[in-house]
Design a protein around this motif. Sequence first.
Motif, PDB file in Angstrom:
ATOM      1  N   MET A  16       2.989   5.617  -8.536  1.00  0.00           N
ATOM      2  CA  MET A  16       4.225   4.903  -8.846  1.00  0.00           C
ATOM      3  C   MET A  16       5.277   4.969  -7.748  1.00  0.00           C
ATOM      4  O   MET A  16       6.081   4.062  -7.615  1.00  0.00           O
ATOM      5  N   MET A  17       5.302   6.054  -6.962  1.00  0.00           N
ATOM      6  CA  MET A  17       6.397   6.214  -6.014  1.00  0.00           C
ATOM      7  C   MET A  17       5.947   6.549  -4.599  1.00  0.00           C
ATOM      8  O   MET A  17       6.730   6.455  -3.675  1.00  0.00           O
ATOM      9  N   GLY A  18       4.725   6.952  -4.421  1.00  0.00           N
ATOM     10  CA  GLY A  18       4.283   7.420  -3.120  1.00  0.00           C
ATOM     11  C   GLY A  18       3.805   6.309  -2.229  1.00  0.00           C
ATOM     12  O   GLY A  18       4.341   5.197  -2.236  1.00  0.00           O
ATOM     13  N   ASP A  19       2.763   6.583  -1.492  1.00  0.00           N
ATOM     14  CA  ASP A  19       2.284   5.633  -0.498  1.00  0.00           C
ATOM     15  C   ASP A  19       1.854   4.299  -1.098  1.00  0.00           C
ATOM     16  O   ASP A  19       1.942   3.274  -0.455  1.00  0.00           O
ATOM     17  N   TRP A  20       1.393   4.287  -2.343  1.00  0.00           N
ATOM     18  CA  TRP A  20       0.991   3.032  -2.975  1.00  0.00           C
ATOM     19  C   TRP A  20       1.987   2.585  -4.032  1.00  0.00           C
ATOM     20  O   TRP A  20       1.729   1.663  -4.794  1.00  0.00           O
ATOM     21  N   GLY A  21       3.142   3.236  -4.098  1.00  0.00           N
ATOM     22  CA  GLY A  21       4.142   2.883  -5.093  1.00  0.00           C
ATOM     23  C   GLY A  21       4.623   1.452  -4.978  1.00  0.00           C
ATOM     24  O   GLY A  21       4.959   0.813  -5.967  1.00  0.00           O
ATOM     25  N   VAL A  22       4.655   0.932  -3.753  1.00  0.00           N
ATOM     26  CA  VAL A  22       5.087  -0.451  -3.559  1.00  0.00           C
ATOM     27  C   VAL A  22       4.160  -1.393  -4.312  1.00  0.00           C
ATOM     28  O   VAL A  22       4.600  -2.351  -4.934  1.00  0.00           O
ATOM     29  N   HIS A  23       2.863  -1.113  -4.280  1.00  0.00           N
ATOM     30  CA  HIS A  23       1.911  -1.952  -5.010  1.00  0.00           C
ATOM     31  C   HIS A  23       2.216  -1.930  -6.502  1.00  0.00           C
ATOM     32  O   HIS A  23       2.224  -2.954  -7.163  1.00  0.00           O
ATOM     33  N   TYR A  28      -4.441  -4.319  -5.251  1.00  0.00           N
ATOM     34  CA  TYR A  28      -4.839  -4.240  -6.655  1.00  0.00           C
ATOM     35  C   TYR A  28      -6.026  -3.305  -6.840  1.00  0.00           C
ATOM     36  O   TYR A  28      -6.082  -2.528  -7.786  1.00  0.00           O
ATOM     37  N   LYS A  29      -6.969  -3.384  -5.935  1.00  0.00           N
ATOM     38  CA  LYS A  29      -8.151  -2.525  -6.024  1.00  0.00           C
ATOM     39  C   LYS A  29      -7.748  -1.052  -5.948  1.00  0.00           C
ATOM     40  O   LYS A  29      -8.238  -0.220  -6.702  1.00  0.00           O
ATOM     41  N   GLU A  30      -6.832  -0.744  -5.051  1.00  0.00           N
ATOM     42  CA  GLU A  30      -6.384   0.638  -4.898  1.00  0.00           C
ATOM     43  C   GLU A  30      -5.620   1.109  -6.132  1.00  0.00           C
ATOM     44  O   GLU A  30      -5.779   2.243  -6.575  1.00  0.00           O
ATOM     45  N   MET A  31      -4.804   0.250  -6.696  1.00  0.00           N
ATOM     46  CA  MET A  31      -4.063   0.630  -7.892  1.00  0.00           C
ATOM     47  C   MET A  31      -5.029   0.853  -9.063  1.00  0.00           C
ATOM     48  O   MET A  31      -4.903   1.826  -9.807  1.00  0.00           O
ATOM     49  N   TYR A  32      -5.983  -0.030  -9.213  1.00  0.00           N
ATOM     50  CA  TYR A  32      -7.006   0.100 -10.252  1.00  0.00           C
ATOM     51  C   TYR A  32      -7.729   1.439 -10.102  1.00  0.00           C
ATOM     52  O   TYR A  32      -7.926   2.177 -11.063  1.00  0.00           O
ATOM     53  N   THR A  33      -8.085   1.772  -8.875  1.00  0.00           N
ATOM     54  CA  THR A  33      -8.765   3.028  -8.584  1.00  0.00           C
ATOM     55  C   THR A  33      -7.913   4.223  -8.971  1.00  0.00           C
ATOM     56  O   THR A  33      -8.398   5.183  -9.570  1.00  0.00           O
ATOM     57  N   ARG A  34      -6.654   4.181  -8.650  1.00  0.00           N
ATOM     58  CA  ARG A  34      -5.784   5.325  -8.940  1.00  0.00           C
ATOM     59  C   ARG A  34      -5.597   5.541 -10.438  1.00  0.00           C
ATOM     60  O   ARG A  34      -5.500   6.677 -10.885  1.00  0.00           O
TER      61      ARG A  34
END
Length: 185
Positions: free
Chosen positions: A67-74, A114-120
């Motif tokens: 939600m807030m780190g390196d992928w938080g922007v996604h 999206y793929k990375e968010m799905y994975t997380r």
Amino acid sequence: MTIMKKHILALAGLLAGAMMATSCSQARLDEVEHLGVTEVDKTYAEANDMTAQQLIANVYVTAKYLMMGDWGVHYIATTSAKTAECWPGGSGPNDDPEYHRMSAMIDDSENNAYKEMYTRFYKIMYKCNMIVDKLNDGSAERKRVIAEAKAWRAWAMMRLTQLWGSAPLVDHVLDGINYSFYPGK
């Protein structure tokens, strides 16, 4: 061939033979006790309250970076900032192609964001499933940790469903062969 070359070749052959003769076989490696290394299942089964707190803290860290780190922007771009005028990748629509696709509302499986968010989300669920399935519940503290893990797992599943519709429900630990974080695999 000169004498020097013969000596170098003989020495190289001798070194190669010595290395082969002293190398370990897999059977020999299996005999050696690996100090400081424990099996994952044993870690959960023998966990005390402090270890249980560390395990659930790791779930919090994974959620934080989602939600807030390196992928938080996604996460923010896909959950709350979806407008045609939004450029979550920087100062304009051409800064990053994946972010541009988000701002243009092009939602497909080719977008790595999206793929990375799905994975997380599935990583959160996996960590929670490990706690729920394998952590011993021998104290009130460990029971609380298990309850928190169930809540985080439910949250991750809810977000997956909100973002992708019917996402596969994984409510227990799967073996490595059947567990894939990526859609379509």
